[in-house]
Design a protein around this motif. Structure first.
Motif, mmCIF file in Angstrom:
data_model
loop_
_atom_site.group_PDB
_atom_site.id
_atom_site.type_symbol
_atom_site.label_atom_id
_atom_site.label_comp_id
_atom_site.label_asym_id
_atom_site.label_seq_id
_atom_site.Cartn_x
_atom_site.Cartn_y
_atom_site.Cartn_z
ATOM 1 N N VAL A 195 31.037 18.294 9.441
ATOM 2 C CA VAL A 195 30.635 16.924 9.112
ATOM 3 C C VAL A 195 31.757 15.930 9.401
ATOM 4 O O VAL A 195 31.521 14.828 9.911
ATOM 5 C CB VAL A 195 30.189 16.829 7.635
ATOM 6 C CG1 VAL A 195 29.854 15.383 7.275
ATOM 7 C CG2 VAL A 195 28.980 17.728 7.395
ATOM 8 N N ARG A 196 32.996 16.312 9.086
ATOM 9 C CA ARG A 196 34.132 15.415 9.335
ATOM 10 C C ARG A 196 34.260 15.117 10.826
ATOM 11 O O ARG A 196 34.458 13.958 11.219
ATOM 12 C CB ARG A 196 35.420 16.047 8.817
ATOM 13 C CG ARG A 196 36.659 15.169 9.047
ATOM 14 C CD ARG A 196 37.925 15.849 8.565
ATOM 15 N NE ARG A 196 37.887 16.058 7.128
ATOM 16 C CZ ARG A 196 38.856 16.694 6.452
ATOM 17 N NH1 ARG A 196 39.890 17.192 7.097
ATOM 18 N NH2 ARG A 196 38.767 16.832 5.144
ATOM 19 N N ILE A 198 31.917 15.244 13.095
ATOM 20 C CA ILE A 198 30.777 14.429 13.516
ATOM 21 C C ILE A 198 31.034 12.957 13.196
ATOM 22 O O ILE A 198 30.768 12.074 14.017
ATOM 23 C CB ILE A 198 29.485 14.919 12.837
ATOM 24 C CG1 ILE A 198 29.068 16.281 13.425
ATOM 25 C CG2 ILE A 198 28.352 13.902 13.014
ATOM 26 C CD1 ILE A 198 27.899 16.917 12.708
ATOM 27 N N ARG A 199 31.566 12.699 12.003
ATOM 28 C CA ARG A 199 31.846 11.308 11.615
ATOM 29 C C ARG A 199 32.938 10.709 12.492
ATOM 30 O O ARG A 199 32.882 9.528 12.857
ATOM 31 C CB ARG A 199 32.243 11.266 10.137
ATOM 32 C CG ARG A 199 31.056 11.490 9.199
ATOM 33 C CD ARG A 199 31.479 11.605 7.756
ATOM 34 N NE ARG A 199 30.309 11.722 6.882
ATOM 35 C CZ ARG A 199 30.366 12.148 5.617
ATOM 36 N NH1 ARG A 199 31.532 12.490 5.090
ATOM 37 N NH2 ARG A 199 29.271 12.229 4.901
ATOM 38 N N GLU A 200 33.945 11.507 12.815
ATOM 39 C CA GLU A 200 35.022 11.013 13.692
ATOM 40 C C GLU A 200 34.482 10.686 15.080
ATOM 41 O O GLU A 200 34.844 9.662 15.674
ATOM 42 C CB GLU A 200 36.130 12.067 13.784
ATOM 43 C CG GLU A 200 36.946 12.207 12.506
ATOM 44 C CD GLU A 200 37.968 13.326 12.589
ATOM 45 O OE1 GLU A 200 37.968 14.056 13.609
ATOM 46 O OE2 GLU A 200 38.760 13.487 11.636
ATOM 47 N N GLY A 202 31.441 9.843 15.719
ATOM 48 C CA GLY A 202 30.594 8.668 15.560
ATOM 49 C C GLY A 202 31.384 7.373 15.531
ATOM 50 O O GLY A 202 30.854 6.300 15.859
ATOM 51 N N ASP A 203 32.654 7.471 15.144
ATOM 52 C CA ASP A 203 33.509 6.283 15.070
ATOM 53 C C ASP A 203 34.221 5.978 16.380
ATOM 54 O O ASP A 203 34.897 4.946 16.489
ATOM 55 C CB ASP A 203 34.558 6.466 13.962
ATOM 56 C CG ASP A 203 33.937 6.422 12.576
ATOM 57 O OD1 ASP A 203 32.858 5.818 12.437
ATOM 58 O OD2 ASP A 203 34.522 7.010 11.647
ATOM 59 N N TYR A 276 26.940 11.253 19.163
ATOM 60 C CA TYR A 276 26.995 10.659 17.833
ATOM 61 C C TYR A 276 27.318 9.167 17.857
ATOM 62 O O TYR A 276 26.953 8.435 16.976
ATOM 63 C CB TYR A 276 28.022 11.395 16.961
ATOM 64 C CG TYR A 276 27.759 12.885 16.893
ATOM 65 C CD1 TYR A 276 26.639 13.377 16.226
ATOM 66 C CD2 TYR A 276 28.602 13.776 17.536
ATOM 67 C CE1 TYR A 276 26.378 14.737 16.205
ATOM 68 C CE2 TYR A 276 28.355 15.138 17.502
ATOM 69 C CZ TYR A 276 27.240 15.614 16.842
ATOM 70 O OH TYR A 276 26.994 16.956 16.806
#
Length: 276
Positions: A195-196, A198-200, A202-203, A276
């Motif tokens: 999850v971490r 994926i968020r990175e 996405g940013d 993402y």
């Protein structure tokens, strides 16, 4: 990684082999990379065995072994081709195990790889089932391809009868049960996600920003993904948002779009390493 030294060679906690057709841009391939990363972080030594040298993803840490540059020739030979690839696979494994440390686990992914793993008769092998095979069989029947459906069903029984399976969802396990596959064991283990990470991703700064609102489908163009249903449903919408497809172009996909008369509203963006 946690390791020790024996006879001047590193011996990791476990030696794991992941077998798959290739690392083209699709779901099962991404899952294999997530599994490799998970095992590596656990301190295990990971080897990925590809039937063919097709890699669309960036691979970190895991050791990659390819059995062929292009498996078209082996596909043409059918069962005999599987046997030849199995010999190549076993030869590479024997070379890796020369230091005396055997593989503790093999995870085979997707039917093409499963056929080769079965021919190689590798120990400690589990077969990961990523999709609904009964849905595929029903699609063949709906299209009048009854012989193809019968052959496929026989193949799945031959591949997985008496084997240890891992289903990626309860629904997939129920699907195998409905097909009457007499497996030795079947455990449900959901796909791993970082999850971490994926968020990175996405940013990250977007190189090609798409203006305005739109609908997005992030899925490889394969029969089981049912782009036909997606596009038919989309064609019935009144004044819909543009539809963007994150998949590579294919003549069959292009024909679907043209036949439904939605060319002006549908755009194929191609494969991207970071959706993402």
């Amino acid at each position: 990684p946690i390791s020790c030294t024996v006879k001047n060679e590193r011996v990791f906690m476990k030696r794991v082999g992941l077998i798959i057709t290739n690392l083209a841009g699709s779901g099962a391939e991404k899952v294999v990379l997530h599994l490799a990363d998970m095992f590596e972080k656990h301190g295990d030594e990971v080897h990925i065995f590809l039937l063919e040298d097709v890699i669309s993803y960036e691979v970190k840490g895991a050791r990659i072994h390819t059995l062929s540059k292009d498996r078209s020739f082996f596909k043409f030979l059918k069962g005999f081709g599987d046997k030849l690839l199995a010999v190549k696979l076993q030869s590479i494994i024997n070379t890796i195990e020369h230091n005396g440390q055997k593989f503790d686990l093999f995870l085979s992914n997707l039917p093409a790889a499963d056929r080769v793993a079965r021919e190689a008769n590798l120990p400690h092998t589990k077969y990961l089932i990523h999709t609904s095979y009964s849905m595929e069989l029903n699609e063949f029947r709906d299209r009048g391809k009854f012989n193809r459906a019968v052959k496929k069903e026989k193949l799945y029984h031959a591949l997985y009868e008496g084997k240890e399976l891992i289903a990626v969802s309860q629904g997939i396990k129920k699907d195998l049960d409905r097909m009457g596959i007499n497996y030795a064991a079947c455990e449900v283990i959901y796909n791993p996600f970082d999850v971490r990470a994926i968020r990175e991703l996405g940013d990250e700064k977007k190189i090609d920003e798409i203006e305005g609102e739109y609908l997005l489908s992030a899925s490889a163009f394969r029969p089981v993904k049912r782009h036909d249903i997606l596009l038919k449903a989309y064609s019935k919408l009144t004044d819909p948002l543009p539809l963007k497809l994150l998949c590579n172009s294919d003549p069959k996909l292009e024909k679907m779009i043209d036949t439904l008369g939605i060319r002006d509203r549908v755009e194929i963006l191609g494969f991207t390493k970071n959706p993402y």
